[in-house]
Design an enzyme around this catalytic site. Structure first.
Site, PDB file in Angstrom:
ATOM      1  N   HIS A 198      -2.847  12.081   5.328  1.00  0.00           N
ATOM      2  CA  HIS A 198      -1.746  12.747   4.627  1.00  0.00           C
ATOM      3  C   HIS A 198      -2.068  14.242   4.450  1.00  0.00           C
ATOM      4  O   HIS A 198      -1.208  15.108   4.655  1.00  0.00           O
ATOM      5  CB  HIS A 198      -1.512  12.118   3.246  1.00  0.00           C
ATOM      6  CG  HIS A 198      -0.751  10.823   3.267  1.00  0.00           C
ATOM      7  ND1 HIS A 198      -1.351   9.605   3.458  1.00  0.00           N
ATOM      8  CD2 HIS A 198       0.567  10.553   3.125  1.00  0.00           C
ATOM      9  CE1 HIS A 198      -0.440   8.646   3.411  1.00  0.00           C
ATOM     10  NE2 HIS A 198       0.741   9.196   3.214  1.00  0.00           N
ATOM     11  N   ASP A 210       7.859  10.240   3.683  1.00  0.00           N
ATOM     12  CA  ASP A 210       7.056  10.865   2.619  1.00  0.00           C
ATOM     13  C   ASP A 210       7.396  12.349   2.574  1.00  0.00           C
ATOM     14  O   ASP A 210       7.493  12.988   3.618  1.00  0.00           O
ATOM     15  CB  ASP A 210       5.558  10.771   2.966  1.00  0.00           C
ATOM     16  CG  ASP A 210       4.904   9.497   2.477  1.00  0.00           C
ATOM     17  OD1 ASP A 210       5.579   8.652   1.873  1.00  0.00           O
ATOM     18  OD2 ASP A 210       3.682   9.357   2.724  1.00  0.00           O
ATOM     19  N   HIS A 255       9.429   5.026  -2.140  1.00  0.00           N
ATOM     20  CA  HIS A 255       8.584   4.639  -0.998  1.00  0.00           C
ATOM     21  C   HIS A 255       8.948   3.201  -0.637  1.00  0.00           C
ATOM     22  O   HIS A 255       8.164   2.266  -0.800  1.00  0.00           O
ATOM     23  CB  HIS A 255       7.106   4.780  -1.349  1.00  0.00           C
ATOM     24  CG  HIS A 255       6.723   6.191  -1.674  1.00  0.00           C
ATOM     25  ND1 HIS A 255       6.082   7.021  -0.777  1.00  0.00           N
ATOM     26  CD2 HIS A 255       6.945   6.950  -2.791  1.00  0.00           C
ATOM     27  CE1 HIS A 255       5.906   8.211  -1.331  1.00  0.00           C
ATOM     28  NE2 HIS A 255       6.422   8.187  -2.553  1.00  0.00           N
ATOM     29  N   TRP A 297       3.905  -0.950  -2.476  1.00  0.00           N
ATOM     30  CA  TRP A 297       2.488  -0.706  -2.790  1.00  0.00           C
ATOM     31  C   TRP A 297       2.163  -1.305  -4.164  1.00  0.00           C
ATOM     32  O   TRP A 297       2.988  -1.190  -5.085  1.00  0.00           O
ATOM     33  CB  TRP A 297       2.242   0.813  -2.803  1.00  0.00           C
ATOM     34  CG  TRP A 297       0.814   1.186  -2.597  1.00  0.00           C
ATOM     35  CD1 TRP A 297      -0.110   1.414  -3.567  1.00  0.00           C
ATOM     36  CD2 TRP A 297       0.160   1.373  -1.341  1.00  0.00           C
ATOM     37  NE1 TRP A 297      -1.319   1.734  -2.997  1.00  0.00           N
ATOM     38  CE2 TRP A 297      -1.185   1.716  -1.627  1.00  0.00           C
ATOM     39  CE3 TRP A 297       0.551   1.281  -0.004  1.00  0.00           C
ATOM     40  CZ2 TRP A 297      -2.124   1.974  -0.628  1.00  0.00           C
ATOM     41  CZ3 TRP A 297      -0.387   1.535   0.983  1.00  0.00           C
ATOM     42  CH2 TRP A 297      -1.701   1.871   0.666  1.00  0.00           C
ATOM     43  N   HIS A 327       4.370  14.445  -2.189  1.00  0.00           N
ATOM     44  CA  HIS A 327       3.698  13.170  -2.476  1.00  0.00           C
ATOM     45  C   HIS A 327       2.179  13.331  -2.421  1.00  0.00           C
ATOM     46  O   HIS A 327       1.450  12.624  -3.099  1.00  0.00           O
ATOM     47  CB  HIS A 327       4.175  12.138  -1.454  1.00  0.00           C
ATOM     48  CG  HIS A 327       3.562  10.782  -1.564  1.00  0.00           C
ATOM     49  ND1 HIS A 327       3.439  10.095  -2.752  1.00  0.00           N
ATOM     50  CD2 HIS A 327       3.038   9.958  -0.618  1.00  0.00           C
ATOM     51  CE1 HIS A 327       2.862   8.923  -2.529  1.00  0.00           C
ATOM     52  NE2 HIS A 327       2.602   8.827  -1.248  1.00  0.00           N
ATOM     53  N   HIS A 369      10.457   4.616   5.088  1.00  0.00           N
ATOM     54  CA  HIS A 369      10.676   5.785   4.233  1.00  0.00           C
ATOM     55  C   HIS A 369       9.980   7.018   4.777  1.00  0.00           C
ATOM     56  O   HIS A 369       9.020   6.929   5.540  1.00  0.00           O
ATOM     57  CB  HIS A 369      10.212   5.504   2.795  1.00  0.00           C
ATOM     58  CG  HIS A 369       8.724   5.351   2.658  1.00  0.00           C
ATOM     59  ND1 HIS A 369       8.067   4.172   2.887  1.00  0.00           N
ATOM     60  CD2 HIS A 369       7.763   6.248   2.319  1.00  0.00           C
ATOM     61  CE1 HIS A 369       6.776   4.327   2.694  1.00  0.00           C
ATOM     62  NE2 HIS A 369       6.554   5.591   2.353  1.00  0.00           N
TER      63      HIS A 369
HETATM   64 ZN   LIG Z   1       2.527   8.044   2.752  1.00  0.00          ZN
END
Ligand SMILES: [Zn+2]
Length: 210
Positions: free
Chosen positions: A158, A53, A47, A17, A57, A51
């Site tokens: 999320h 999370d 990450h 990211w 997070h 991966h």
């Molecule tokens: Zn995520």
């Protein structure tokens, strides 16, 4: 025994990211330089590629990755390919088949090369998370860097996963995996207080593939 590896290679070419720490290898000792052994250090975000999370997070004081049950990351799993436009969210009506397993991996095809950063990948609609929760799904995986859109500020999917205790796998490589039922093996490392962990994600075919 046939295993499908759905993990991208971890190298300096692997995209992370924007603003996050890309992987690099620091050689502390090297037998090519005459040292008695080779020894290296990995510097990287957690990450990283494929991966898991952790809830911490995206939720204050939520469980860290070492506190997460391993149970969602191991067991019967379904792979579905979804026809979703870039930069848009998968809604329940886009699922081409009934949910048949408590773990669901969605192949969007919108992030085909983990070594090339693209920001127009598809994501999950929050109502899809709720829909899957109601059907007993406890882990959702995706072949993009996030279950929310790149430009998302408040990470609604999320947050929905936090609400329902849904485990998340991101950064999977699913384009060559046929739809069907598998056993998923993608255990996170026991990284104390961390907000994610890289996983080596593999699938073992369970039933005859269509
Ligand atoms: Zn995520």
């Amino acid at each position: 025994m046939m295993l499908l590896d759905i993990t991208p290679p971890i190298s300096p070419r692997l995209q992370v990211w924007p603003g996050d720490t890309p992987p690099s290898r620091e050689l502390l000792r090297d037998m090519h330089r005459g040292d008695p052994f080779t020894l290296s250090t990995l510097h990287a975000t957690v990450h990283l590629g494929a991966h898991a999370d952790a809830p911490s997070h995206y939720g204050v004081d939520a469980p860290t990755i070492d506190e997460c049950s391993l149970e969602p990351y191991l067991g019967p799993c379904q792979v579905l390919h979804v026809n979703v436009p870039r930069r848009s969210c998968i809604t329940p009506n886009m699922l081409s088949a009934a949910v048949q397993a408590p773990r669901l991996l969605l192949a969007t095809g919108t992030y085909p090369d983990p070594e090339r950063l693209q920001t127009d990948f598809a994501a999950l609609a929050p109502e899809l998370v709720e829909h899957l929760h109601r059907q007993g799904v406890k882990l959702i995986g995706i072949d993009t860097p996030s279950i929310d859109l790149f430009d998302s500020k408040d990470l609604p999917s999320h947050r929905q996963c936090l609400k329902y205790g849904m485990a998340i796998l991101e950064g999977l490589m699913l384009k060559d995996v046929p739809e069907g039922l598998y056993e998923l093996i993608a255990l996170p490392l026991k990284l104390v207080d961390f907000d994610a962990s890289p996983v080596r994600a593999v699938l073992r075919p369970l039933a005859k593939q269509s």
